[in-house]
Design an enzyme around this catalytic site. Structure first.
Site: not given
Ligand code: GLN
Length: 498
Positions: A76, A151, A175
């Site tokens: 990532k 994400s 995410s």
């Molecule tokens: N979707 C969640 C957020 O927007 C989690 C994101 C993540 O786990 N990095 O914060």
């Protein structure tokens, strides 16, 4: 479309059926053709990967290669990679080349895994759909009109499309698990502190945790044992030995007590999803497990608490991107103030700005007690709910996300709707516990997709296993036993990306 697992590549390399150069070349060919439609990679490290593959072949010939040596992986783009661009999905870091490797990247390199590229992601990991990426959204290989989740959407898409056997992701509120569910993969968020956060660009430091995305639980075990371990460069890293997860996958599930939180299996859950989750439980029961309804009474408070704590921490963490120490610098600043304001206004996207504003507000004098402190108290209640449940049961089973992959644009104009796609994953981060998502079946997309009418578009669904602190081995074993009985994890998207 087909895929090869880490375990299979390791066996093929050990049996000298192929070389690392051949494997890496094959992956790069697939990547170069599929990435045009998937937009899953921000950077492809072709030359470095081929050089590393040659070295891996030499080491293997000399008899000093580890089992995973010479196998491709994708990281990532939140993990710093020495000499390779690390953008975190943001214009802010569009030209940032890290001077060092993140600990996760170093550990993968030491194991001989070959980084073939950096995957697309929501900007600074804020999002659930990949739509906040400065580089445009990555697409879901199961249906190009659907989001891959976020994400870590790019990391999920590249594995689901069979471009690489495994990838790394990060999970602050879901995410890793949510994109794994949307793309039909195993995705694990380990216990907070299990994996070093050194060199992983911080979003919300008390919640962020790295983990693997793979097709099988066995592969997740193989990669987790590489990624895990104490690191004195991360003050929240926990000094506990790393079990050989991949050698602990043969435990019987006889007598295992699985808790079903009633707050997760409520009447708002899609009926088609309920059926699949029920079927997954039938498999666990056949393996000797028992189920029991439990209650996690504060579940409804988790998302509101998260959306105070995560923005608060992000507003502090992202202060460093000011055009001076790090990040995009505006042209011709007229003063220091102007430099800060314009660099940050130009460098950050809308969602990141929204979070910084919310977080700054929640931390400001007079509001701190009302919001941040309150949210921290809720966080304790949520952890206590889980600890109480683990007096009654061994592991908890729940849906990973309330819906399958949704369409581009479906939620991007409504931040609250987007935030709610993480209701089932967020509590685990607040509690610091380990959890994984695994594929448990497919359902038809709730409404027809353009060009797909009548073809019965099938999208993967994930089931989540949640465990006590440091119970990764138990979760992986349970998922592996399930996968020995089922073949959901073997299904692949049609070759729509060629
Ligand atoms: N979707 C969640 C957020 O927007 C989690 C994101 C993540 O786990 N990095 O914060």
């Amino acid at each position: 479309m087909s895929f090869t697992t880490l375990a299979q590549y390791a066996a093929d390399l050990a049996a000298k059926k192929c070389s690392s150069v051949e494997i890496v070349q094959d992956c790069l060919t697939k990547i170069n053709s599929a990435n045009k439609s998937l937009n899953a990679f921000i950077t492809i490290t072709e030359e470095q990967a081929l050089n590393a593959a040659k070295q891996a072949d030499q080491q293997r010939a000399q008899g000093n290669a580890g089992p995973l040596s010479g196998i491709p992986i994708a990281h990532k783009d939140i993990f710093c990679t020495q000499g390779v661009k690390t953008t975190c999905g943001s214009k802010m870091l569009d030209n940032f080349i890290a001077p060092y490797d993140a600990q996760v990247v170093s550990l993968c390199n030491e194991a001989g895994l070959i980084n073939v590229g950096k995957t697309n992601m929501d900007e600074f990991a804020m999002g659930s759909s990949n739509e906040t990426s400065f580089y445009g959204p990555c697409k879901n290989p199961w249906n190009l009109e659907c989001v891959p989740g976020g994400s870590s959407g790019g990391s999920a898409a590249v594995v689901a499309a069979g471009l690489v056997p495994a990838s790394t992701g990060t999970d602050t509120g879901g995410s890793i698990r949510q994109p794994a569910a949307f793309c039909g993969l195993v995705g694990m968020k380990p216990t907070y502190g299990r994996i070093s956060r050194w060199g992983m660009i911080a979003f919300a430091s008390s919640l962020d945790q790295a983990g693997p995305l793979t097709h099988t639980a066995e592969d997740a075990a193989l990669l987790l044992e590489v990624m895990s371990g104490f690191d004195n460069k991360d003050s929240t890293s926990i000094n506990q030995p790393v079990p050989k997860y991949s050698q602990q996958l043969t435990t019987s599930l006889q007598g295992l007590k699985i808790g079903l939180p009633k707050e997760y299996f409520n009447n708002q859950l899609d009926p088609q999803m309920s059926v699949l989750l029920e079927e997954a439980l039938t498999v666990f029961k056949k393996l000797g497990a028992q189920t029991k309804e439990i209650s996690l009474p504060n579940t409804g408070l988790a998302a509101p608490a998260y959306y105070v704590i995560a923005p608060a921490e992000c507003s502090s963490n992202l202060a460093r991107f000011d055009g001076v120490r790090f990040g995009h610098r505006c042209g011709n600043p007229t003063s220091l103030d102007d430099l800060y304001k314009r660099s940050r206004s130009e460098g950050f996207g809308e969602e990141v700005k929204r979070r910084i504003m919310v977080g700054t507000y929640a931390l400001s004098s007079g509001y701190y007690d009302a919001y941040y402190l309150k949210a921290q108290k809720i966080r304790q209640l949520i952890r206590q709910d889980f600890l109480a449940a683990f007096n009654e049961v061994d592991i908890i089973f729940a849906p990973t996300a309330p819906t399958p992959a949704f369409r581009f644009g479906e939620k991007s104009q409504d931040p609250i709707a987007m935030y709610l796609s993480d209701v089932f994953t967020i509590p685990v981060n607040l509690a610091g516990l380990p959890a994984l998502s695994m594929p448990v079946g497919f359902i038809n997309h709730p409404s027809p997709l353009r060009g797909e009418v009548g073809r019965g578009v099938q999208l993967p669904i994930g089931g989540q296993l949640i465990g006590r602190d440091f119970s990764e081995a138990q979760l992986l074993n349970a998922a592996h036993q399930y996968q020995l009985q089922t073949d959901w994890h073997l299904k692949t998207p049609e070759a729509r990306t060629a």
